[in-house]
Write an enzyme that holds these catalytic residues in place. Structure first.
Site, PDB file in Angstrom:
ATOM      1  N   HIS A   1      43.449  38.256   8.729  1.00 50.16           N
ATOM      2  CA  HIS A   1      42.668  37.238   9.447  1.00 50.16           C
ATOM      3  C   HIS A   1      43.483  36.721  10.638  1.00 50.16           C
ATOM      4  O   HIS A   1      44.694  36.532  10.531  1.00 50.16           O
ATOM      5  CB  HIS A   1      42.309  36.087   8.502  1.00 50.16           C
ATOM      6  CG  HIS A   1      41.259  35.198   9.076  1.00 50.16           C
ATOM      7  ND1 HIS A   1      41.538  34.268  10.042  1.00 50.16           N
ATOM      8  CD2 HIS A   1      39.920  35.124   8.854  1.00 50.16           C
ATOM      9  CE1 HIS A   1      40.411  33.649  10.385  1.00 50.16           C
ATOM     10  NE2 HIS A   1      39.417  34.155   9.675  1.00 50.16           N
TER      11      HIS A   1
ATOM     12  N   GLU B   1      35.899  40.744  13.710  1.00 54.54           N
ATOM     13  CA  GLU B   1      35.787  39.311  13.965  1.00 54.54           C
ATOM     14  C   GLU B   1      36.530  38.992  15.263  1.00 54.54           C
ATOM     15  O   GLU B   1      37.755  38.785  15.259  1.00 54.54           O
ATOM     16  CB  GLU B   1      36.396  38.532  12.787  1.00 54.54           C
ATOM     17  CG  GLU B   1      36.271  37.044  12.969  1.00 54.54           C
ATOM     18  CD  GLU B   1      36.515  36.290  11.662  1.00 54.54           C
ATOM     19  OE1 GLU B   1      35.527  35.925  11.018  1.00 54.54           O
ATOM     20  OE2 GLU B   1      37.681  36.094  11.294  1.00 54.54           O
TER      21      GLU B   1
HETATM   22  P1  PGA Z   1      33.619  30.786  11.430  1.00 59.27           P
HETATM   23  O1  PGA Z   1      34.918  31.460  10.813  1.00 59.27           O
HETATM   24  O2  PGA Z   1      32.429  31.305  10.678  1.00 59.27           O
HETATM   25  O3  PGA Z   1      33.840  29.312  11.213  1.00 59.27           O
HETATM   26  O4  PGA Z   1      33.572  31.158  12.865  1.00 59.27           O
HETATM   27  C1  PGA Z   1      34.901  32.789  10.414  1.00 59.27           C
HETATM   28  C2  PGA Z   1      36.297  33.204   9.997  1.00 59.27           C
HETATM   29  O5  PGA Z   1      37.265  32.774  10.625  1.00 59.27           O
HETATM   30  O6  PGA Z   1      36.443  33.958   9.033  1.00 59.27           O
END
Ligand code: PGA
Length: 257
Positions: free
Chosen positions: A96, A166
């Protein structure tokens, strides 16, 4: 195939009482959902309170890369794959961006992925660019993260691997208004990136990698979730902020079912 919806609670909530309330609240909505598998990733300390108590699967937000040696594991502050497995944890988020920002390198991420897969814990491996440049350099950036994170990992372990695209710029912030807080990618771009990630995987690891699911994460809320999931190639969602409230997360689940 069922879509995978992963709730990333990050460092929330602050009390066990609130954590229980949130978990139970989400469980009520989850009971009605047939077309998705739901995973909740709370802070480590709450994991033991939720084990095997509902049809929701448990995930952790981190893992240590070593097994304890005979005689005991001298790694202060770390949590092993075996501890997690014994608590009923089936998934782990690795790579992450918020952990990369505090010093987690591709090498560490690679060791953690290896360790989790070896122990049959499903890995939610996050990749994503810091910013989207017009020249398209972000494509190489994402490719490098995938290659380095999966370096020398035997393809036979891939059945427990899940990639999450992401983009870091799309992760929600602490801004006051919803409009400023949420900044999702477009579903179309997310679809293209999911296809791109799958192509990268197949080009490196061969056809065995073609079934690795790819999720999208970044500013998913109850309103936009379905538009991402409707895109071919997006196998699920990683949800942060919207999963910290049972009502909004429940709405999200309703809207995708
Ligand atoms: P968010 O976070 O949905 O608040 O944008 C997603 C994540 O960081 O896994």
């Amino acid at each position: 195939m069922k879509k995978l919806i992963v709730a990333n609670w990050k460092m929330n909530p602050q009390t066990l009482k609130e954590a229980r309330k949130l978990f139970n609240g989400i469980s009520k909505y989850a009971k009605e959902i047939r077309n998705a598998k739901i995973v909740i990733c709370p802070p480590f300390v709450y994991l033991g309170f939720f084990s095997k108590k509902s049809k929701i699967s448990l995930g952790s937000q981190d893992i240590f890369w070593e097994d304890p040696p005979a005689g005991g594991g001298s790694y202060t502050g770390e949590v092993s794959a075996k501890i997690l497995k014994n608590l009923g944890v089936e998934y782990v988020i690795i790579g992450h961006s918020e952990r990369r920002q505090i010093g987690e390198t591709d090498e560490i991420i690679n060791k953690k992925i290896k360790q989790a897969l070896k122990n049959k814990i499903k890995v939610i491996f996050c990749v994503g660019e810091l910013e989207r440049d017009e020249g398209g350099e972000y494509l190489q950036f994402v490719k490098d993260e995938i290659i380095k994170g999966l370096d020398k990992i035997p393809a036979k372990l891939f059945k427990n691997l899940i990639i999450t695209y992401e983009p870091v710029w799309a992760i929600s912030s602490n801004e006051k208004s919803d409009k400023a807080r949420f900044n999702a990618d477009t579903p179309e771009n997310a679809r293209e990136m999911a296809i791109y990630a799958k192509r990268v995987l197949v080009s490196i690891f061969g056809r065995i990698a073609r079934n690795i699911p790819v999720l999208y994460g970044g500013s998913i809320d109850e309103k936009n979730a379905a538009s991402f999931l409707n895109k071919e190639g997006i196998d699920g969602l990683l949800v942060g902020r919207t999963s910290w409230n049972a009502k909004t997360f429940g709405e999200l689940l309703k809207n995708i079912s």
